[in-house]
Design a protein around this motif. Structure first.
Motif, PDB file in Angstrom:
ATOM      1  N   GLY A   3       0.950  -1.108   0.008  1.00  0.00           N
ATOM      2  CA  GLY A   3      -0.108   0.055   0.122  1.00  0.00           C
ATOM      3  C   GLY A   3       0.657   1.252   0.057  1.00  0.00           C
ATOM      4  N   THR A   4      -0.059   2.386   0.502  1.00  0.00           N
ATOM      5  CA  THR A   4       1.157   3.682   0.246  1.00  0.00           C
ATOM      6  C   THR A   4       0.741   4.305   1.819  1.00  0.00           C
ATOM      7  OG1 THR A   4       0.657   3.795  -1.935  1.00  0.00           O
ATOM      8  CG2 THR A   4       1.136   5.934  -0.621  1.00  0.00           C
ATOM      9  N   LEU A   5       1.904   4.998   2.370  1.00  0.00           N
ATOM     10  CA  LEU A   5       1.840   5.763   3.317  1.00  0.00           C
ATOM     11  C   LEU A   5       1.619   7.204   2.873  1.00  0.00           C
ATOM     12  CD1 LEU A   5       2.069   6.301   6.496  1.00  0.00           C
ATOM     13  CD2 LEU A   5       4.562   6.531   6.116  1.00  0.00           C
ATOM     14  N   TYR A   6       0.706   7.965   3.461  1.00  0.00           N
ATOM     15  CA  TYR A   6       0.584   9.415   3.064  1.00  0.00           C
ATOM     16  C   TYR A   6       0.691  10.285   4.312  1.00  0.00           C
ATOM     17  CZ  TYR A   6      -1.646   8.192  -1.418  1.00  0.00           C
ATOM     18  OH  TYR A   6      -1.923   7.682  -2.460  1.00  0.00           O
ATOM     19  N   LEU A   7       1.594  11.343   4.271  1.00  0.00           N
ATOM     20  CA  LEU A   7       1.861  12.032   5.385  1.00  0.00           C
ATOM     21  C   LEU A   7       1.004  13.429   5.398  1.00  0.00           C
ATOM     22  CD1 LEU A   7       5.768  12.071   5.267  1.00  0.00           C
ATOM     23  CD2 LEU A   7       4.292  10.500   6.440  1.00  0.00           C
ATOM     24  N   VAL A  97       8.640   6.489   8.338  1.00  0.00           N
ATOM     25  CA  VAL A  97       9.086   6.800   6.958  1.00  0.00           C
ATOM     26  C   VAL A  97      10.225   6.006   6.588  1.00  0.00           C
ATOM     27  CG1 VAL A  97       9.791   8.592   5.497  1.00  0.00           C
ATOM     28  CG2 VAL A  97       7.918   9.181   6.807  1.00  0.00           C
ATOM     29  N   ARG A  98      11.174   5.850   7.578  1.00  0.00           N
ATOM     30  CA  ARG A  98      12.454   5.101   7.361  1.00  0.00           C
ATOM     31  C   ARG A  98      12.074   3.783   7.185  1.00  0.00           C
ATOM     32  NH1 ARG A  98      14.626   2.375  10.800  1.00  0.00           N
ATOM     33  NH2 ARG A  98      13.733   3.234  12.452  1.00  0.00           N
ATOM     34  N   GLY A 104      10.445  -0.648   0.752  1.00  0.00           N
ATOM     35  CA  GLY A 104       9.815  -0.300  -0.543  1.00  0.00           C
ATOM     36  C   GLY A 104       8.377   0.182  -0.463  1.00  0.00           C
ATOM     37  N   VAL A 105       7.852   0.796   0.427  1.00  0.00           N
ATOM     38  CA  VAL A 105       6.661   1.273   0.514  1.00  0.00           C
ATOM     39  C   VAL A 105       6.509   2.573   0.241  1.00  0.00           C
ATOM     40  CG1 VAL A 105       4.813   1.744   2.086  1.00  0.00           C
ATOM     41  CG2 VAL A 105       6.038  -0.259   2.541  1.00  0.00           C
ATOM     42  N   PRO A 106       5.854   3.031  -0.692  1.00  0.00           N
ATOM     43  CA  PRO A 106       5.684   4.258  -1.433  1.00  0.00           C
ATOM     44  C   PRO A 106       5.308   5.345  -0.202  1.00  0.00           C
ATOM     45  CG  PRO A 106       4.500   2.932  -2.866  1.00  0.00           C
ATOM     46  CD  PRO A 106       4.891   2.180  -1.514  1.00  0.00           C
ATOM     47  N   VAL A 107       5.792   6.597  -0.127  1.00  0.00           N
ATOM     48  CA  VAL A 107       5.381   7.471   0.654  1.00  0.00           C
ATOM     49  C   VAL A 107       5.158   8.787  -0.037  1.00  0.00           C
ATOM     50  CG1 VAL A 107       6.109   8.779   2.802  1.00  0.00           C
ATOM     51  CG2 VAL A 107       6.755   6.546   2.756  1.00  0.00           C
TER      52      VAL A 107
END
Length: 277
Positions: A3-7, A97-98, A104-107
């Motif tokens: 999946g993706t992490l959104y800040l 984030v690190r 390999g997870v998109p941020v």
């Protein structure tokens, strides 16, 4: 596929600063990781967003981070929020984030409020180069060592401080940098009682001895003046002129340039160069 992490940056006071894109991101996320779920649920309720919340803060970020990472690797999408401002800036979000970067997870960052940048922009101090120092440690020895290391820092410095610690911090900054160093004290940014005081450290100390601090502060402190360039001896200046001439400069132009940077008399330097030829 992960999946993706959104800040997602959240308002630092005025809810009108929350962007439509930020709202859409929270609405589309599978779950939201929040610094304090009790604070974040108020924001979500205001915008009519109903999503599962998980807690992620400095006291649980190691175990919670691994749990969030597992869900991201399983294909879920997470929106990370703090109580106010941009996640991962002087915040345990940087560890998440690190972890994502290592796995390999998109941020992606959903931009918005950042108290430090807002304070810098209104400070009236140089903005071209700056350093963010965040909250100073309460440990006296570490605090003194940190400020000592910043005595010759030429960039504008940005600090955060709580009202009950402000007077102590101002005393320490004044001791480290001197009473004439300029400072902008920005409090309650974007809120009803927003205020920016532009003064010197010495005057700020005196003011807050008589006035009780109120609200959260961002302190923007002027950097140290540029260090004086080491003066050249006449012999060193002559050698530098000769080097410039070997690079194709005319004697007159080389002498002028070296004299301006060394503080030596142009006539004296020219005469020394001719005598050395």
């Amino acid at each position: 596929m992960s999946g993706t992490l959104y800040l997602v940056a959240t308002p630092i006071g005025n809810l009108g600063d929350f962007s439509p894109r930020a709202v859409e991101t929270l609405q589309s996320a599978d779950f939201i990781a929040a610094e304090d779920t009790r604070v974040s649920v108020k924001l979500l309720n205001h915008f009519g967003i109903k999503k599962p919340l998980v807690s992620y803060h400095e006291h649980n970020h190691i175990t919670a981070g691994q749990s969030i990472l597992s869900r991201l690797l399983a294909g879920e999408t997470c929106a990370l929020v703090t109580d106010a401002g941009t996640p991962a800036i002087s915040d345990p979000g940087e560890d998440l984030v690190r972890l994502c970067a290592e796995n390999g997870v998109p941020v992606y960052a959903i931009p918005g409020c950042c108290a430090a940048v807002n304070a810098l922009a209104v400070s009236g101090l140089p903005t071209g180069r700056f350093t963010f120092e965040g909250f100073l440690t309460v440990n006296k020895k570490s605090r003194r060592e940190r400020l000592d290391s910043l005595k010759n820092e030429e960039r504008t410095m940005i600090f955060h401080e709580a009202p009950h610690k402000l007077c102590t911090t101002l005393d320490d900054l004044c001791t480290a940098f001197g009473p004439q160093r300029r400072i902008s004290l920005c409090r309650e940014l974007t809120k009803l009682h927003e205020e920016t005081m532009r003064t010197t450290l010495g005057q700020a100390v005196e003011y807050y001895r008589a006035t009780a601090p109120k609200g959260e502060y961002v302190l923007v402190v002027e950097g140290a003046p540029p260090a004086e360039e080491a003066a050249l001896t006449l012999e060193e200046a002559v050698a530098l002129v000769k080097k410039l001439r070997s690079d194709g400069r005319r004697t007159k132009d080389a002498v002028k340039e070296v004299a301006e940077h060394s503080g030596l008399s142009r006539n004296e330097l020219y005469a020394a160069v001719i005598a050395a030829d």
